[in-house]
Design a protein around this motif. Sequence first.
Motif, PDB file in Angstrom:
ATOM      1  N   ASN A  71      -2.962  -4.935   7.708  1.00  0.00           N
ATOM      2  CA  ASN A  71      -1.693  -5.306   7.081  1.00  0.00           C
ATOM      3  C   ASN A  71      -0.849  -4.036   7.031  1.00  0.00           C
ATOM      4  OD1 ASN A  71      -1.935  -8.178   6.232  1.00  0.00           O
ATOM      5  ND2 ASN A  71      -3.748  -7.365   5.227  1.00  0.00           N
ATOM      6  N   ILE A  72       0.041  -3.894   7.991  1.00  0.00           N
ATOM      7  CA  ILE A  72       0.848  -2.690   8.158  1.00  0.00           C
ATOM      8  C   ILE A  72       2.202  -2.948   7.513  1.00  0.00           C
ATOM      9  CG2 ILE A  72       1.828  -1.124   9.875  1.00  0.00           C
ATOM     10  CD1 ILE A  72      -0.390  -3.012  11.650  1.00  0.00           C
ATOM     11  N   TYR A  73       2.699  -1.990   6.733  1.00  0.00           N
ATOM     12  CA  TYR A  73       3.990  -2.232   6.105  1.00  0.00           C
ATOM     13  C   TYR A  73       4.818  -0.969   5.952  1.00  0.00           C
ATOM     14  CZ  TYR A  73       1.895  -0.650   1.654  1.00  0.00           C
ATOM     15  OH  TYR A  73       1.277   0.065   0.667  1.00  0.00           O
ATOM     16  N   ALA A  74       6.121  -1.208   5.710  1.00  0.00           N
ATOM     17  CA  ALA A  74       7.061  -0.151   5.381  1.00  0.00           C
ATOM     18  C   ALA A  74       8.124  -0.752   4.471  1.00  0.00           C
ATOM     19  CB  ALA A  74       7.699   0.423   6.637  1.00  0.00           C
TER      20      ALA A  74
ATOM     21  N   GLY B 132      20.266   5.629  -7.324  1.00  0.00           N
ATOM     22  CA  GLY B 132      20.973   5.536  -6.044  1.00  0.00           C
ATOM     23  C   GLY B 132      20.223   6.151  -4.877  1.00  0.00           C
ATOM     24  N   LYS B 133      19.145   6.851  -5.154  1.00  0.00           N
ATOM     25  CA  LYS B 133      18.363   7.472  -4.084  1.00  0.00           C
ATOM     26  C   LYS B 133      17.470   6.432  -3.420  1.00  0.00           C
ATOM     27  CE  LYS B 133      18.225  12.076  -6.096  1.00  0.00           C
ATOM     28  NZ  LYS B 133      17.369  13.155  -6.590  1.00  0.00           N
ATOM     29  N   CYS B 134      17.197   6.651  -2.156  1.00  0.00           N
ATOM     30  CA  CYS B 134      16.344   5.737  -1.394  1.00  0.00           C
ATOM     31  C   CYS B 134      14.879   6.120  -1.575  1.00  0.00           C
ATOM     32  CB  CYS B 134      16.715   5.780   0.086  1.00  0.00           C
ATOM     33  SG  CYS B 134      15.782   4.596   1.070  1.00  0.00           S
ATOM     34  N   ILE B 135      14.093   5.155  -1.990  1.00  0.00           N
ATOM     35  CA  ILE B 135      12.648   5.324  -2.118  1.00  0.00           C
ATOM     36  C   ILE B 135      12.038   4.600  -0.928  1.00  0.00           C
ATOM     37  CG2 ILE B 135      10.622   4.826  -3.547  1.00  0.00           C
ATOM     38  CD1 ILE B 135      12.732   4.492  -5.893  1.00  0.00           C
ATOM     39  N   GLU B 136      11.204   5.291  -0.175  1.00  0.00           N
ATOM     40  CA  GLU B 136      10.642   4.666   1.014  1.00  0.00           C
ATOM     41  C   GLU B 136       9.194   5.074   1.201  1.00  0.00           C
ATOM     42  OE1 GLU B 136      13.385   6.010   4.061  1.00  0.00           O
ATOM     43  OE2 GLU B 136      12.240   7.828   4.369  1.00  0.00           O
ATOM     44  N   GLY B 137       8.478   4.242   1.936  1.00  0.00           N
ATOM     45  CA  GLY B 137       7.085   4.533   2.205  1.00  0.00           C
ATOM     46  C   GLY B 137       6.536   3.569   3.236  1.00  0.00           C
ATOM     47  N   SER B 138       5.309   3.824   3.631  1.00  0.00           N
ATOM     48  CA  SER B 138       4.669   2.975   4.633  1.00  0.00           C
ATOM     49  C   SER B 138       3.160   3.108   4.531  1.00  0.00           C
ATOM     50  CB  SER B 138       5.131   3.375   6.034  1.00  0.00           C
ATOM     51  OG  SER B 138       4.717   4.695   6.354  1.00  0.00           O
ATOM     52  N   LYS B 139       2.473   2.152   5.158  1.00  0.00           N
ATOM     53  CA  LYS B 139       1.009   2.187   5.216  1.00  0.00           C
ATOM     54  C   LYS B 139       0.572   1.694   6.589  1.00  0.00           C
ATOM     55  CE  LYS B 139      -3.241   0.731   3.039  1.00  0.00           C
ATOM     56  NZ  LYS B 139      -3.880  -0.065   2.003  1.00  0.00           N
ATOM     57  N   ASP B 140      -0.319   2.444   7.208  1.00  0.00           N
ATOM     58  CA  ASP B 140      -0.827   2.115   8.544  1.00  0.00           C
ATOM     59  C   ASP B 140      -1.950   1.082   8.506  1.00  0.00           C
ATOM     60  OD1 ASP B 140       0.842   4.082   9.604  1.00  0.00           O
ATOM     61  OD2 ASP B 140      -0.732   5.595   9.606  1.00  0.00           O
ATOM     62  N   ASP B 141      -2.728   1.089   7.479  1.00  0.00           N
ATOM     63  CA  ASP B 141      -3.905   0.220   7.336  1.00  0.00           C
ATOM     64  C   ASP B 141      -4.790   0.246   8.583  1.00  0.00           C
ATOM     65  OD1 ASP B 141      -5.639  -1.419   5.955  1.00  0.00           O
ATOM     66  OD2 ASP B 141      -4.623  -3.267   6.542  1.00  0.00           O
ATOM     67  N   GLY B 142      -5.092   1.453   9.026  1.00  0.00           N
ATOM     68  CA  GLY B 142      -6.015   1.617  10.148  1.00  0.00           C
ATOM     69  C   GLY B 142      -5.376   1.684  11.520  1.00  0.00           C
TER      70      GLY B 142
ATOM     71  N   TYR C  54       4.565   4.240   9.990  1.00  0.00           N
ATOM     72  CA  TYR C  54       5.727   5.103  10.179  1.00  0.00           C
ATOM     73  C   TYR C  54       6.686   4.493  11.200  1.00  0.00           C
ATOM     74  CZ  TYR C  54       8.792   8.935  11.228  1.00  0.00           C
ATOM     75  OH  TYR C  54       9.920   9.693  11.413  1.00  0.00           O
ATOM     76  N   GLN C  55       6.156   3.865  12.242  1.00  0.00           N
ATOM     77  CA  GLN C  55       7.022   3.223  13.236  1.00  0.00           C
ATOM     78  C   GLN C  55       7.844   2.105  12.592  1.00  0.00           C
ATOM     79  OE1 GLN C  55       4.853   2.055  16.733  1.00  0.00           O
ATOM     80  NE2 GLN C  55       4.143   4.122  17.121  1.00  0.00           N
ATOM     81  N   LEU C  56       7.237   1.354  11.678  1.00  0.00           N
ATOM     82  CA  LEU C  56       7.984   0.319  10.966  1.00  0.00           C
ATOM     83  C   LEU C  56       9.048   0.949  10.071  1.00  0.00           C
ATOM     84  CD1 LEU C  56       5.234  -2.255   9.908  1.00  0.00           C
ATOM     85  CD2 LEU C  56       6.660  -2.232  11.961  1.00  0.00           C
ATOM     86  N   LEU C  57       8.703   2.050   9.408  1.00  0.00           N
ATOM     87  CA  LEU C  57       9.671   2.749   8.563  1.00  0.00           C
ATOM     88  C   LEU C  57      10.840   3.255   9.405  1.00  0.00           C
ATOM     89  CD1 LEU C  57      10.523   3.805   5.828  1.00  0.00           C
ATOM     90  CD2 LEU C  57       9.056   5.796   6.213  1.00  0.00           C
TER      91      LEU C  57
ATOM     92  N   GLU D   8      18.432  -0.460   6.929  1.00  0.00           N
ATOM     93  CA  GLU D   8      17.951  -1.455   5.964  1.00  0.00           C
ATOM     94  C   GLU D   8      17.688  -0.796   4.621  1.00  0.00           C
ATOM     95  OE1 GLU D   8      17.714  -4.661   6.520  1.00  0.00           O
ATOM     96  OE2 GLU D   8      17.854  -4.753   8.700  1.00  0.00           O
ATOM     97  N   ILE D   9      18.033  -1.497   3.564  1.00  0.00           N
ATOM     98  CA  ILE D   9      17.776  -1.024   2.202  1.00  0.00           C
ATOM     99  C   ILE D   9      17.326  -2.234   1.387  1.00  0.00           C
ATOM    100  CG2 ILE D   9      20.119  -1.302   1.297  1.00  0.00           C
ATOM    101  CD1 ILE D   9      17.929   1.755   0.662  1.00  0.00           C
ATOM    102  N   ASN D  10      16.513  -2.003   0.383  1.00  0.00           N
ATOM    103  CA  ASN D  10      15.930  -3.084  -0.417  1.00  0.00           C
ATOM    104  C   ASN D  10      15.221  -4.088   0.486  1.00  0.00           C
ATOM    105  OD1 ASN D  10      16.870  -1.894  -2.772  1.00  0.00           O
ATOM    106  ND2 ASN D  10      18.808  -2.978  -2.656  1.00  0.00           N
ATOM    107  N   THR D  11      14.456  -3.534   1.403  1.00  0.00           N
ATOM    108  CA  THR D  11      13.769  -4.330   2.417  1.00  0.00           C
ATOM    109  C   THR D  11      12.342  -3.827   2.589  1.00  0.00           C
ATOM    110  OG1 THR D  11      15.858  -4.627   3.602  1.00  0.00           O
ATOM    111  CG2 THR D  11      13.842  -5.092   4.833  1.00  0.00           C
ATOM    112  N   MET D  12      11.431  -4.776   2.763  1.00  0.00           N
ATOM    113  CA  MET D  12      10.049  -4.462   3.102  1.00  0.00           C
ATOM    114  C   MET D  12       9.669  -5.332   4.282  1.00  0.00           C
ATOM    115  SD  MET D  12       6.668  -4.740   0.731  1.00  0.00           S
ATOM    116  CE  MET D  12       5.242  -3.754   1.121  1.00  0.00           C
TER     117      MET D  12
END
Length: 86
Positions: free
Chosen positions: A13-16, A24-34, A40-43, A51-55
Amino acid sequence: LMKDKAVAGATHNIYAYRIQGDDGKCIEGSKDDGEHGAGYQLLKILRDRGEINTMVIVTRWFGSKHLGKRRFECIKDTAENALNII
């Protein structure tokens, strides 16, 4: 989403995400899950699209056939397609 047994049982389950904080600052992150580097590519897709306020989550099940590097194209294409729907 992870309470869904089918999703929780997936191989990966890969996400960003990118969220605008209260300050007002952008909080961002991602997980590779193996899948090394896939989160990071999704991010990067989210950043490039502004995109903002998006997962975005790409769920992948291993189907006994190795896709090699092609799996990353599948992951990115799936994310792009999902984002184009919204």
